[in-house]
Design a protein around this motif. Structure first.
Motif, PDB file in Angstrom:
ATOM      1  N   ASP A  86     -25.353 -11.645 -18.461  1.00  0.00           N
ATOM      2  CA  ASP A  86     -24.076 -12.151 -18.959  1.00  0.00           C
ATOM      3  C   ASP A  86     -23.320 -11.053 -19.709  1.00  0.00           C
ATOM      4  O   ASP A  86     -22.109 -10.889 -19.536  1.00  0.00           O
ATOM      5  N   ARG A  87     -24.023 -10.286 -20.534  1.00  0.00           N
ATOM      6  CA  ARG A  87     -23.390  -9.184 -21.281  1.00  0.00           C
ATOM      7  C   ARG A  87     -22.830  -8.131 -20.334  1.00  0.00           C
ATOM      8  O   ARG A  87     -21.799  -7.510 -20.608  1.00  0.00           O
ATOM      9  N   LEU A  88     -23.515  -7.925 -19.210  1.00  0.00           N
ATOM     10  CA  LEU A  88     -23.109  -6.884 -18.272  1.00  0.00           C
ATOM     11  C   LEU A  88     -22.159  -7.397 -17.193  1.00  0.00           C
ATOM     12  O   LEU A  88     -21.723  -6.618 -16.339  1.00  0.00           O
ATOM     13  N   GLY A  89     -21.838  -8.680 -17.217  1.00  0.00           N
ATOM     14  CA  GLY A  89     -20.929  -9.241 -16.223  1.00  0.00           C
ATOM     15  C   GLY A  89     -21.524  -9.291 -14.835  1.00  0.00           C
ATOM     16  O   GLY A  89     -20.793  -9.206 -13.838  1.00  0.00           O
ATOM     17  N   GLU A 122     -26.019  -1.987 -23.437  1.00  0.00           N
ATOM     18  CA  GLU A 122     -24.624  -1.562 -23.572  1.00  0.00           C
ATOM     19  C   GLU A 122     -24.432  -0.160 -23.011  1.00  0.00           C
ATOM     20  O   GLU A 122     -23.401   0.137 -22.397  1.00  0.00           O
ATOM     21  N   ASP A 162     -31.124   0.032 -24.384  1.00  0.00           N
ATOM     22  CA  ASP A 162     -29.845  -0.537 -24.800  1.00  0.00           C
ATOM     23  C   ASP A 162     -29.010  -0.896 -23.575  1.00  0.00           C
ATOM     24  O   ASP A 162     -28.540  -0.012 -22.862  1.00  0.00           O
ATOM     25  N   ALA A 179     -29.360 -13.411 -20.399  1.00  0.00           N
ATOM     26  CA  ALA A 179     -28.449 -12.994 -21.468  1.00  0.00           C
ATOM     27  C   ALA A 179     -27.937 -11.576 -21.216  1.00  0.00           C
ATOM     28  O   ALA A 179     -26.755 -11.283 -21.442  1.00  0.00           O
ATOM     29  N   TRP A 180     -28.810 -10.693 -20.744  1.00  0.00           N
ATOM     30  CA  TRP A 180     -28.383  -9.331 -20.393  1.00  0.00           C
ATOM     31  C   TRP A 180     -27.359  -9.360 -19.263  1.00  0.00           C
ATOM     32  O   TRP A 180     -26.340  -8.667 -19.311  1.00  0.00           O
ATOM     33  N   GLY A 191     -24.296  -0.545 -19.303  1.00  0.00           N
ATOM     34  CA  GLY A 191     -23.000  -1.068 -18.874  1.00  0.00           C
ATOM     35  C   GLY A 191     -21.935   0.004 -18.858  1.00  0.00           C
ATOM     36  O   GLY A 191     -21.088   0.052 -17.955  1.00  0.00           O
ATOM     37  N   TYR A 250     -29.836   4.473 -22.089  1.00  0.00           N
ATOM     38  CA  TYR A 250     -30.436   3.171 -21.751  1.00  0.00           C
ATOM     39  C   TYR A 250     -31.927   3.328 -21.449  1.00  0.00           C
ATOM     40  O   TYR A 250     -32.770   2.559 -21.929  1.00  0.00           O
ATOM     41  N   GLU A 256     -11.461   0.999 -23.757  1.00  0.00           N
ATOM     42  CA  GLU A 256     -12.167  -0.151 -23.182  1.00  0.00           C
ATOM     43  C   GLU A 256     -11.238  -1.033 -22.352  1.00  0.00           C
ATOM     44  O   GLU A 256     -11.645  -1.606 -21.344  1.00  0.00           O
TER      45      GLU A 256
END
Length: 759
Positions: free
Chosen positions: A707-710, A537, A535, A704-705, A540, A530, A496
């Motif tokens: 933000d999680r994925l940048g 993640e 999902d 929110a998604w 991403g 996905y 990562e």
């Protein structure tokens, strides 16, 4: 003069294939600069032997030649012998296989090549017998002649000239890109002035070519000899039928699937497919079971179920995935690579002398785990089950295979058996189901084929896509298996912190670097997870891998995506601290190879170049800068002449070109979770290449998604597509044109059907 190598060094390797040869008297060396440096120091040629752990003829050549002391003496004294696992080093395999195909017109494994100390081959072949046979030289004699020729200065110069010619031809093939002729500032991509991306018509051309090569008696492609599954051809046939309604395309697709499912290439007792059939009728296979075949084929069978409504195709897909889950799955989720073709015969066949006079007690035998005799069936089943089973699977005295055994096939229909045995069809089905279970359980007590427990990123990517597809068609448990396998690969093969992906994991030993197929196939698998689960993640991870493809494998000057990183680059080698701590050996590029390959054609696995381009085109909907789309379009444009010249040989690139040209089908669903009824509906519809793209129902949830994925802003596939009145809402798009928001999925799909009818 001392011999070039002092000992066999494969005992330090983790690869099961290399370890199979660690006890050979041949002083095998692993591929690497050190081996070639020894050849240069001692002024001797290099012998490169490439194979894999479940390869039948690799085993045969090892037993006949590599375990022979006299052969080993010649190899050790006159050569630097190198052993390569093609599954760990597909770049080495690709370059040498290209030479073999250019020079001999064919290839296969074991692949044998004699090279200069600079790694350029001057003699190539596949299996060589120990003694001359059928116009083939004996292996030891051949090695001695090559060594004598190398010792003669005049002949050596000729060998070097030949090596230079062959490698130049192979390099031209592997590194081929059209010459660019930039014209002023407008030609910013560097394309030739007449370069144009191929259009969707190529799918129909590929299908037409497949139909011309279709065996209308037994299914498959080609009228005689070996039959390979070729799932990519089946896919284009189904896509072409859906577009044109041409019955011949559907007949060729389903006829091929039916032929494989009825034949011995399919394991009628335990499910799953063997590598290929050696005969036109699909009766006798080469018995190794590969992860990639058992990933690719279920996807074709699932699409056939969607296209035809025939549940028998779903059954074959389910049984095949069941085989993977049962026999090739690590307890933590990843998938192993292969099952060997050979194993010890069961007790019922012990002591039988083979045709060569050998005793079956002493050696593994090809197919021993899978074949049957009537007596072995009778020992498991009572009447009438025994007679029904032997008639159903064609198990007769004398058999259809070696030593009087039979490879089970579907030799009689249920209706035929009911008539012959004076039973109802329902009673026949019930009896056969119970008989199959009993035969499977009895078979489980036999000595098992060896399992190669490498977890390869690329092959796992294809298996993940298969289970994700099954999740959409057959139900949620399959999607969970896909998610678990993706997590396994991400945790064990991916760093990562650095973004480095390794090629393989084997009992904690990690080797790299990841090649293009590792990145492309795993990215596609993550995207499919996905799509099947919602999902973010997984999405991403797919985007991260896609960015690595562009950064590490794409060459903007050449307009193509190479299979390996640039060997002259020092960055991006994947040599992370975590991998070093686990004993990993990684590299940024390999200067010992004479070419930097591209993978144009679909072979046993899809073209990594094609899958990479298509995956970038699909993922572009999740970007706001169009970089992925530009790269995908550039790639198919660069190779447009190659694709147009032979679309059937470039199926994955044809699909990529179609995606670039058409934009494909996208189904965005704004909901907390895709409703079960909607998933069932989507699972029943044949929408080739369609991407289901879940997103949260509200702007706050989407934020929110993001933000999680940048992501700084919503990408096109999600932007302005929120739920209506709090209800799950579908947006169906094709060709970059979208339906109105619909809280009724059927209405959205009817918009798509009406659009297609009007075209």
């Amino acid at each position: 003069m001392s011999q070039p190598t002092e000992r066999n060094r494969l005992d330090g390797e983790a690869s099961p294939y290399l370890r199979q040869h660690a006890d050979n008297p041949v002083n095998w060396q692993p591929w690497g600069e050190e081996a070639f440096e020894r050849a240069r120091e001692h002024d001797v040629p290099v012998f490169v032997s490439i194979g894999y752990s479940s390869c039948h003829w690799c085993h045969v050549m090892a037993e006949e030649s590599f375990e022979d002391e006299a052969v080993a003496e010649v190899l050790n004294e006159e050569f630097v012998p190198i052993k390569v696992d093609r599954e760990e080093r597909p770049d080495v395999d690709s370059t040498f296989m290209t030479v073999s195909q250019l020079v001999t017109g064919g290839g296969g494994w074991p692949l044998s090549a004699w090279c200069t100390p600079e790694g350029e081959p001057f003699y190539v072949g596949t299996y060589f017998p120990p003694e001359p046979r059928r116009n083939q030289p004996g292996f030891r004699d051949l090695c001695e002649r090559i060594a004598d020729s190398w010792a003669d200065p005049e002949q050596r110069e000729e060998m070097k000239r030949r090596a230079d010619q062959w490698t130049t031809s192979a390099r031209d093939e592997l590194e081929s890109v059209p010459e660019s002729e930039p014209v002023g500032d407008a030609d910013v991509a560097g394309d030739a002035p007449d370069a144009e991306a191929p259009g969707p018509d190529l799918l129909d051309e590929a299908a037409a070519a497949a139909i011309r090569g279709y065996d209308d008696e037994y299914g498959g492609f080609g009228g005689g000899g070996v039959k390979f599954p070729m799932p990519g051809r089946i896919d284009v046939l189904m896509r072409a039928y859906a577009r044109t309604g041409r019955d011949a395309a559907l007949t060729a697709a389903t006829g091929t699937l039916d032929g494989m499912a009825r034949g011995g290439m399919y394991d009628q007792i335990g499910g799953g497919f063997h590598r290929y059939a050696v005969d036109r009728q699909w009766t006798v296979p080469h018995f190794e079971k590969m992860l990639y075949d058992n990933a690719e084929l279920p996807m074709a069978f699932l699409d056939a179920t969607r296209l035809t409504g025939d549940a028998s195709y779903a059954r074959v897909a389910s049984e095949t995935l069941g085989f993977l889950d049962r026999e090739l799955r690590h307890e933590d989720g990843g998938f192993f690579s292969t099952l060997d073709a050979r194993s010890r015969p069961p007790e019922s066949r012990r002591g039988d002398a083979g045709s060569d006079g050998s005793d079956d007690d002493a050696a593994d035998v090809e197919g021993a785990f899978y074949v049957w005799t009537p007596g072995e069936v009778d020992a498991v089943l009572d009447e009438p089950a025994a007679s029904l089973a032997t008639d159903r699977y064609g198990i007769e005295p004398g058999g259809n295979f070696e030593r009087g055994t039979t490879v089970p096939t579907i030799a009689a229909t249920v209706a035929e058996l009911a008539d012959e045995h004076d039973m109802s069809a329902e009673a026949v089905r019930e009896t056969l189901t119970e008989a199959r279970v009993a035969l499977f359980e009895a078979r489980e007590s036999r000595p098992r084929p060896a399992r190669d427990e490498k977890v390869l990123a690329a092959w796992n990517g294809r298996a993940i896509s298969a289970f994700a597809a099954a999740g959409q068609v057959l139900g949620e448990p399959y999607a969970e298996i896909a998610s678990d396998a993706l997590a396994f690969c991400r945790e064990r093969l991916y760093d990562e912190e650095t973004g480095d992906l390794a090629r393989r994991w084997l009992d904690g030993d990690v080797r790299g670097p990841g090649y293009l197929d590792d990145h492309a196939f795993l990215a596609r698998g993550a995207l499919d997870v996905y799509s099947a689960t919602g999902d973010p993640e997984a999405l991403g991870f797919a985007l991260d891998l896609a960015e690595a493809i562009v950064a590490d494998f794409y060459d903007d000057d050449d307009g193509t995506i190479y299979f390996t990183r640039d060997p002259d680059e020092t960055a991006g080698g994947g040599d992370s601290e975590a991998q070093r701590a686990s004993g990993s050996r990684t590299q940024s590029g390999d200067n010992t190879l004479f070419a930097r390959p591209q993978e144009f054609t679909d072979r046993s696995t899809p073209s990594s170049l094609g899958v990479a381009a298509e995956t970038l085109a699909v993922l572009d909907g999740f970007r706001t800068d169009r970089e992925f789309a530009d790269v995908a379009e550039r790639v198919v444009t660069t190779h447009s002449d190659r694709i147009r010249a032979s679309p059937l040989e470039h199926v994955s690139l044809v699909r990529a070109a179609d995606r670039v040209a058409s934009g494909g089908i996208e189904v965005t669903v704004a909901a907390d979770a895709v409703p079960d009824a909607w998933r069932e509906t989507l699972g029943e519809r044949y929408l080739p290449g369609a991407l289901v793209a879940p997103r949260p129902p509200t702007d706050d949830g989407l934020a929110a998604w993001l933000d999680r994925l940048g992501m700084d802003e919503a990408p096109p596939i999600w932007a302005d597509r929120d739920a209506v009145d709090g209800e799950p809402t579908a947006y169906v798009c094709e060709g970059r044109t979208c339906s109105p928001p619909e809280t009724d999925l059927d209405a959205a799909l009817e918009w798509l059907a009406a659009r297609e009818r009007s075209e």
